[in-house]
Structure formats: structure tokens, C-alpha cells
Scaffold this motif. Structure first.
Motif, PDB file in Angstrom:
ATOM      1  N   GLN A  52       0.826  -1.203   0.000  1.00  0.00           N
ATOM      2  CA  GLN A  52       0.000   0.000   0.000  1.00  0.00           C
ATOM      3  C   GLN A  52       0.867   1.262   0.000  1.00  0.00           C
ATOM      4  N   GLU A  53       1.912   1.235   0.824  1.00  0.00           N
ATOM      5  CA  GLU A  53       2.801   2.399   0.873  1.00  0.00           C
ATOM      6  C   GLU A  53       3.571   2.548  -0.431  1.00  0.00           C
ATOM      7  N   LEU A  54       3.908   1.412  -1.008  1.00  0.00           N
ATOM      8  CA  LEU A  54       4.608   1.451  -2.292  1.00  0.00           C
ATOM      9  C   LEU A  54       3.719   2.074  -3.364  1.00  0.00           C
ATOM     10  N   TYR A  55       2.463   1.670  -3.367  1.00  0.00           N
ATOM     11  CA  TYR A  55       1.533   2.247  -4.338  1.00  0.00           C
ATOM     12  C   TYR A  55       1.379   3.750  -4.112  1.00  0.00           C
ATOM     13  N   PHE A  56       1.254   4.116  -2.863  1.00  0.00           N
ATOM     14  CA  PHE A  56       1.077   5.536  -2.565  1.00  0.00           C
ATOM     15  C   PHE A  56       2.282   6.356  -3.030  1.00  0.00           C
ATOM     16  N   ALA A  57       3.472   5.829  -2.774  1.00  0.00           N
ATOM     17  CA  ALA A  57       4.682   6.521  -3.216  1.00  0.00           C
ATOM     18  C   ALA A  57       4.712   6.634  -4.737  1.00  0.00           C
ATOM     19  N   ALA A  58       4.295   5.583  -5.413  1.00  0.00           N
ATOM     20  CA  ALA A  58       4.276   5.605  -6.877  1.00  0.00           C
ATOM     21  C   ALA A  58       3.255   6.621  -7.384  1.00  0.00           C
ATOM     22  N   LEU A  59       2.105   6.676  -6.723  1.00  0.00           N
ATOM     23  CA  LEU A  59       1.065   7.612  -7.146  1.00  0.00           C
ATOM     24  C   LEU A  59       1.537   9.057  -6.978  1.00  0.00           C
ATOM     25  N   ARG A  60       2.171   9.318  -5.867  1.00  0.00           N
ATOM     26  CA  ARG A  60       2.717  10.653  -5.644  1.00  0.00           C
ATOM     27  C   ARG A  60       3.764  10.994  -6.701  1.00  0.00           C
ATOM     28  N   ARG A  61       4.595  10.018  -6.990  1.00  0.00           N
ATOM     29  CA  ARG A  61       5.625  10.261  -7.993  1.00  0.00           C
ATOM     30  C   ARG A  61       4.991  10.558  -9.356  1.00  0.00           C
ATOM     31  N   TYR A  62       3.946   9.823  -9.676  1.00  0.00           N
ATOM     32  CA  TYR A  62       3.252  10.083 -10.948  1.00  0.00           C
ATOM     33  C   TYR A  62       2.725  11.517 -10.967  1.00  0.00           C
ATOM     34  N   LEU A  63       2.083  11.909  -9.879  1.00  0.00           N
ATOM     35  CA  LEU A  63       1.544  13.264  -9.818  1.00  0.00           C
ATOM     36  C   LEU A  63       2.645  14.301 -10.011  1.00  0.00           C
ATOM     37  N   GLU A  64       3.748  14.112  -9.313  1.00  0.00           N
ATOM     38  CA  GLU A  64       4.806  15.123  -9.335  1.00  0.00           C
ATOM     39  C   GLU A  64       5.611  15.116 -10.631  1.00  0.00           C
ATOM     40  N   GLN A  65       5.885  13.927 -11.143  1.00  0.00           N
ATOM     41  CA  GLN A  65       6.769  13.826 -12.308  1.00  0.00           C
ATOM     42  C   GLN A  65       6.021  13.894 -13.632  1.00  0.00           C
ATOM     43  N   ARG A  66       4.769  13.492 -13.613  1.00  0.00           N
ATOM     44  CA  ARG A  66       4.033  13.415 -14.884  1.00  0.00           C
ATOM     45  C   ARG A  66       2.949  14.470 -14.999  1.00  0.00           C
ATOM     46  N   SER A  67       2.113  14.591 -13.966  1.00  0.00           N
ATOM     47  CA  SER A  67       0.980  15.500 -14.083  1.00  0.00           C
ATOM     48  C   SER A  67       1.396  16.954 -13.888  1.00  0.00           C
TER      49      SER A  67
END
Lengths: 199, 199
Positions: A52-67
Motif C-alpha cells: 500500500q505504501e509502495l503504491y502511494f509513493a508511486a502515485l505521488r511520484r506520478y503526480l509530481e513527475q508526470r501531471s
DNA sequence: GCCATCCTGAAATAAGGATTCCAAGATACT
DNA sequence: AGTATCTTGGAATCCTTATTTCAGGATGGC
């Protein structure tokens, strides 16, 4: 004293982003992550915590790096409607062809899954939406200053509309929607806002 | 000769629809289905086949029992823009409050999951989109005949736009978007199409 | 070179997943 | 009533899941 990490956590997280982005959290096993990153279960858990924490970290990274880079470029573009038009053109391009074709948007995808029951995840979704809307709003205000908007068009309401439209594009592109027809739809939306359709 | 079924397959499938609708296919176990329907594993497998077939049957049922009646009502409504406005009002109402609040749309949700890798599932998604668009188109043509559309508004392109907008509403409502702000957004979209905002 | 500290690999654990099997029960026609 | 045919309940199967454990290897300051 301690040993140092034998891998790059940032590169690892980027690999994880792509896994969760494409398959979602429920269909991605830790084994998939182990295989894709090449590193070991122990290192994974020690570095990121559980799934779950791994997913959350990935989601944050997507937001910051992609969106967010896209949002920033849109908000800071001084051309008005052409900026919005270009934003959607790039979006459709990225969603329908190339490496990430038919992956949709990781944040949009998260809306539809069980991911979103986690309050922390939901906060990211709300942040994504707020920032998308505000970038759109900024571009529309710029357009209004340059008299590109049809009389009576409200930048606030139009920003809401275009933000929701982006989610629609993300969703339908994941199911293989045609890029040309998406472009036509977006052009029509922008045409109804502007005094003349933007290129 | 044979024994007869001791349960109602139709009622069972309706229960299954709600499970998959709310949780998605990946996060719903057969055990969940067994518990929710109250019937036995053997009966489940004998009647519907495996999990994938069960999901497909549920998705079809959702399309036929939930989506298509809405589409039909929209397409056959002779009032034009007020018909479209009422369609969205009902949509937002259903998505944000009552029994199915924050469940989104089962078909929209399917777009974002791994469900959509099955070609048969993807066919259902495409059919859903086509029928939504055509219902919207029919209502807009009616509106045009009654001179409710702004000059230069194209019913075809507008139908595409409003269809994508519906997906956006479905997605954002699942993450808890505010009904009032969704309504305002839809009103703005319809306002930009019509000579005057429709109630 | 020593040693505390961390990293790594692979196996172990424990829970849960989908699916199948079979004996027992219920049915409706003859 | 008898019997072939289907349904049912529950256990059994086999695979995958997430997470933990632990022995051994690598590291860097002393």
C-alpha cells in the motif's frame, strides 16, 4: 558504519509507477514488482514498506513527475486558448500512441479502483483535480484578457468543464478510443468557448 | 427428471452486479460472491461458469438494466436541451447520493481496470459509449429542430463532448466529488451550447 | 584489520485466491 | 414408489498472495 543501497530507489520507483499505472494496484503483485525491478523482496520492504505504501509513493511520484509538469506548462503558457489546445493535443498523443498508449492516466485510473478508499490516496486525487482545474483556469483567464473567449463565457465554469473532459479523454483512451475522434471532440469543446476554434 | 434451481439466477446476478460495481473484479473474491448471494460455490460455477464469465454477465446486465434505460429515455425525450439537462441531473443525483453514492458507473470503472483487456469486455465498453453518444445526439438534433442550439453549434461534436463529460462525472463522483459543483459544471457546458442555459 | 551496521538473497510462513470433487438431497416423470 | 437427473453443501485441491525471518555478505568509520 552501514552498508549503502545497492540500487537506485528513484529508478526503482519509476519502474513501479509503470507497473501500477498499467495494471492497477489490485492486479499487480509484489512478485511482479520484484521481477520488474530486479531487486529483492527484503530490499523492497525495507525501502518502501508494504504494498500500500509502495503504491502511494508511486502515485505521488506520478503526480509530481508526470501531471504537475503538464499543469505548470499549461498555467504558465501566455497564449490563451492555443495553450489549452496544445495541452489536449499532447494529452491525446501521450494516451493513444507511444510507450504509454492505452495506459490511461494513473490518477484517473485510481478513481475507478478500490485504491481510492484510502484517504491518503483520495487526497492525491483531489489535489490532482484541483491543480488541473487551476491550471486550466489560469490559461482561460489569460485567454479572456486577450479577448479570445466568446462573450459570456465564464473562465471558472469552463475550467471545470475542460478538467472533467480531460478525465473523459483519459478513460476512453484506455479502452482504445481513436485519437482522431478525441481530437475532434476537444476541438469542438474549445470551439464552443472561443470566438474562433483554436489550432 | 431434473431437479429445478433453488434460487433465482436473475436476483443473484443483480447482487453480483453490485459487488463488481462497487469493488471491481480484481478486488472481489468468489468468497465475497458466495457470502453476498448466500448460495453455494457449486451452484455458482454450474450456473454462471468461472469468475470471468460471471463478471461479464454482470457487466452486460448493468448495461442493459441500468445504462440503456437511461439512454432510451434521453433519446426519446422530445424536449431537446431540457432532456439533456435532466439526464445529467439524474446522473449526478444517482452518483452522489442514495444507495449507489460514490460507486461511479460500472462501465466507466471497467475502463480503468484490467477488466478491459478482455476483448468481449471491451466490446461492451464500446457499445456503451456508442449508445450514450447516439442518445445524446438524438436529443441534440431535437434541440436543434426547436432552435435551442446556439448558431454554429454542431450536434455531432457536441454529443461527443457531452458523452465524454459524463465519463468525467462518473469518475470524479466515485472519488467523492461534490454534487453541487458537478451540477454547476454541467450547467456551464449546456449553457455554452444553447442560446440560453437550460433548466 | 575490526566490528557495528546495514543490505541482500532465498526460503519459510500464513492467509487467501479460484476451481473441482463427491456424497447426500431434492425433484419430476414413468 | 422407483429412478434417472439435476442441485446442493462442504471439504479438498492447488496455486498465488503479501509479509517475515534469518544467515551470510558487503560496507565504511576506527
Amino acid at each position: 558504519m552501514p552498508d549503502i543501497k545497492h540500487f537506485d530507489p528513484d529508478a526503482t520507483l519509476e519502474t513501479v509507477v509503470r507497473l501500477f499505472w498499467r495494471q492497477g494496484v489490485a492486479s499487480t503483485g509484489i512478485q511482479d514488482v520484484v521481477t520488474a525491478t530486479g531487486l529483492n523482496r527484503s530490499s523492497l520492504y525495507a525501502t518502501f514498506g508494504g504494498k500500500q505504501e509502495l503504491y502511494f509513493a508511486a502515485l505521488r511520484r506520478y503526480l509530481e513527475q508526470r501531471s504537475q509538469p503538464m499543469f505548470r506548462r499549461l498555467a504558465e503558457d501566455e497564449r490563451g486558448l492555443p495553450a489549452v489546445s496544445e495541452f489536449f493535443a499532447g494529452l491525446i498523443e501521450a494516451r493513444c500512441s507511444g510507450e504509454y498508449a492505452q495506459w490511461g492516466c494513473m490518477v484517473s485510473n485510481a478513481h475507478a479502483g478500490v485504491e481510492n478508499s484510502d484517504p491518503k490516496v483520495r487526497d492525491v486525487l483531489d489535489q490532482h483535480h484541483r491543480e488541473l482545474r487551476e491550471a486550466m483556469y489560469a490559461a482561460l483567464v489569460t485567454a479572456e484578457r486577450q479577448d479570445q473567449l466568446a462573450p459570456g463565457a465564464d473562465p471558472g465554469a469552463s475550467a471545470d468543464l475542460l478538467a472533467l473532459l480531460a478525465y473523459g479523454v483519459n478513460l476512453r483512451s484506455r479502452a482504445g478510443a481513436d485519437a482522431a475522434s478525441l481530437r475532434k471532440t476537444v476541438a469542438a469543446a474549445l470551439g464552443s468557448l472561443g470566438v474562433r476554434a483554436a489550432a
